[in-house]
Design a protein around this motif. Sequence first.
Motif, mmCIF file in Angstrom:
data_model
loop_
_atom_site.group_PDB
_atom_site.id
_atom_site.type_symbol
_atom_site.label_atom_id
_atom_site.label_comp_id
_atom_site.label_asym_id
_atom_site.label_seq_id
_atom_site.Cartn_x
_atom_site.Cartn_y
_atom_site.Cartn_z
ATOM 1 N N GLU A 28 0.750 -1.208 -0.251
ATOM 2 C CA GLU A 28 0.467 -0.150 -0.006
ATOM 3 C C GLU A 28 1.412 1.292 0.284
ATOM 4 O OE1 GLU A 28 -2.642 -0.664 3.538
ATOM 5 O OE2 GLU A 28 -3.910 -1.826 2.099
ATOM 6 N N GLY A 29 2.037 1.255 0.852
ATOM 7 C CA GLY A 29 2.314 1.822 0.736
ATOM 8 C C GLY A 29 4.134 2.824 0.076
ATOM 9 N N LEU A 30 4.228 1.849 -1.233
ATOM 10 C CA LEU A 30 4.532 2.230 -2.411
ATOM 11 C C LEU A 30 3.566 2.192 -3.642
ATOM 12 C CD1 LEU A 30 7.722 -0.418 -1.326
ATOM 13 C CD2 LEU A 30 8.177 1.968 -1.416
ATOM 14 N N GLU A 31 3.081 1.635 -3.728
ATOM 15 C CA GLU A 31 2.225 1.499 -4.300
ATOM 16 C C GLU A 31 1.166 2.874 -4.068
ATOM 17 O OE1 GLU A 31 0.156 -2.108 -5.020
ATOM 18 O OE2 GLU A 31 1.398 -2.855 -6.051
ATOM 19 N N GLY A 32 1.370 3.707 -3.658
ATOM 20 C CA GLY A 32 0.619 4.846 -3.334
ATOM 21 C C GLY A 32 1.384 5.907 -3.339
ATOM 22 N N LEU A 33 2.366 5.505 -3.802
ATOM 23 C CA LEU A 33 4.017 6.403 -4.141
ATOM 24 C C LEU A 33 3.248 7.258 -6.347
ATOM 25 C CD1 LEU A 33 6.447 5.638 -3.052
ATOM 26 C CD2 LEU A 33 4.916 8.141 -1.930
ATOM 27 N N LEU A 41 6.542 6.247 -13.718
ATOM 28 C CA LEU A 41 5.807 5.885 -14.757
ATOM 29 C C LEU A 41 5.408 4.228 -14.166
ATOM 30 C CD1 LEU A 41 7.264 6.214 -18.138
ATOM 31 C CD2 LEU A 41 6.131 7.763 -16.778
ATOM 32 N N GLU A 42 5.818 3.054 -12.977
ATOM 33 C CA GLU A 42 4.536 2.337 -13.128
ATOM 34 C C GLU A 42 5.129 2.327 -11.750
ATOM 35 O OE1 GLU A 42 2.586 0.213 -14.935
ATOM 36 O OE2 GLU A 42 2.742 1.268 -16.525
ATOM 37 N N ILE A 43 4.434 1.173 -10.875
ATOM 38 C CA ILE A 43 4.694 0.833 -9.920
ATOM 39 C C ILE A 43 4.363 -0.319 -8.684
ATOM 40 C CG2 ILE A 43 3.742 2.673 -8.107
ATOM 41 C CD1 ILE A 43 6.663 2.459 -6.509
ATOM 42 N N LYS A 44 4.455 -1.443 -8.693
ATOM 43 C CA LYS A 44 4.238 -2.406 -8.425
ATOM 44 C C LYS A 44 4.614 -3.451 -7.391
ATOM 45 C CE LYS A 44 1.595 -6.568 -9.732
ATOM 46 N NZ LYS A 44 0.812 -7.370 -10.857
ATOM 47 N N VAL A 45 4.257 -3.861 -6.168
ATOM 48 C CA VAL A 45 5.111 -3.947 -5.004
ATOM 49 C C VAL A 45 4.257 -5.838 -5.210
ATOM 50 C CG1 VAL A 45 4.936 -4.931 -3.078
ATOM 51 C CG2 VAL A 45 5.863 -3.179 -3.416
ATOM 52 N N ASN A 46 4.426 -6.901 -6.102
ATOM 53 C CA ASN A 46 4.541 -8.208 -6.259
ATOM 54 C C ASN A 46 4.905 -8.861 -4.189
ATOM 55 O OD1 ASN A 46 4.038 -8.464 -8.671
ATOM 56 N ND2 ASN A 46 5.959 -8.668 -9.258
ATOM 57 N N ASP A 57 10.844 -12.593 0.048
ATOM 58 C CA ASP A 57 8.642 -12.620 0.096
ATOM 59 C C ASP A 57 9.122 -11.625 -1.104
ATOM 60 O OD1 ASP A 57 9.468 -14.681 2.433
ATOM 61 O OD2 ASP A 57 10.258 -12.391 3.027
ATOM 62 N N LEU A 58 9.011 -10.586 -1.058
ATOM 63 C CA LEU A 58 8.213 -9.356 -1.845
ATOM 64 C C LEU A 58 9.442 -8.761 -2.846
ATOM 65 C CD1 LEU A 58 8.204 -7.638 1.371
ATOM 66 C CD2 LEU A 58 6.527 -7.061 0.129
ATOM 67 N N MET A 59 8.612 -8.642 -4.009
ATOM 68 C CA MET A 59 9.145 -7.454 -5.490
ATOM 69 C C MET A 59 8.864 -6.948 -5.475
ATOM 70 S SD MET A 59 9.985 -8.936 -9.052
ATOM 71 C CE MET A 59 7.978 -8.854 -9.749
ATOM 72 N N LEU A 60 9.617 -5.402 -5.577
ATOM 73 C CA LEU A 60 9.271 -4.092 -5.733
ATOM 74 C C LEU A 60 9.561 -4.194 -7.580
ATOM 75 C CD1 LEU A 60 8.012 -1.149 -6.025
ATOM 76 C CD2 LEU A 60 10.843 -0.694 -5.015
ATOM 77 N N ASP A 61 8.010 -3.663 -8.866
ATOM 78 C CA ASP A 61 8.428 -3.948 -10.084
ATOM 79 C C ASP A 61 8.437 -2.318 -10.333
ATOM 80 O OD1 ASP A 61 8.668 -3.377 -12.811
ATOM 81 O OD2 ASP A 61 7.418 -5.199 -12.894
#
Length: 101
Positions: A28-33, A41-46, A57-61
Amino acid sequence: MVKHVILWTLKDEFSAEEKENIKKGIKEGLEGLKGKIPGLLEIKVNAYGRLDSSNADLMLDSTFENAQALKSYSKHPEHVAVADSKVRPFTAARTCLDFEM
């Protein structure tokens, strides 16, 4: 364009339930940016659907207009606030890959 990909491993000290809450907060925090930082341009956390064969455990793309936009993002106060409150206190390891597309 520049891709910024990060893999995190959460600290072992957290229970499975705590890790789920931590992943939710990071996502929520990172995608909220999106829409708040110039050049982002794009931000998604898997954070979900991880297979047992994974060692993270997680991936930021994320995608940026250029290398300067990525550099600005790294210092942007809103990004720093999310990193300092939702990511860094809970992660044990971070691996980053930045590359031009």
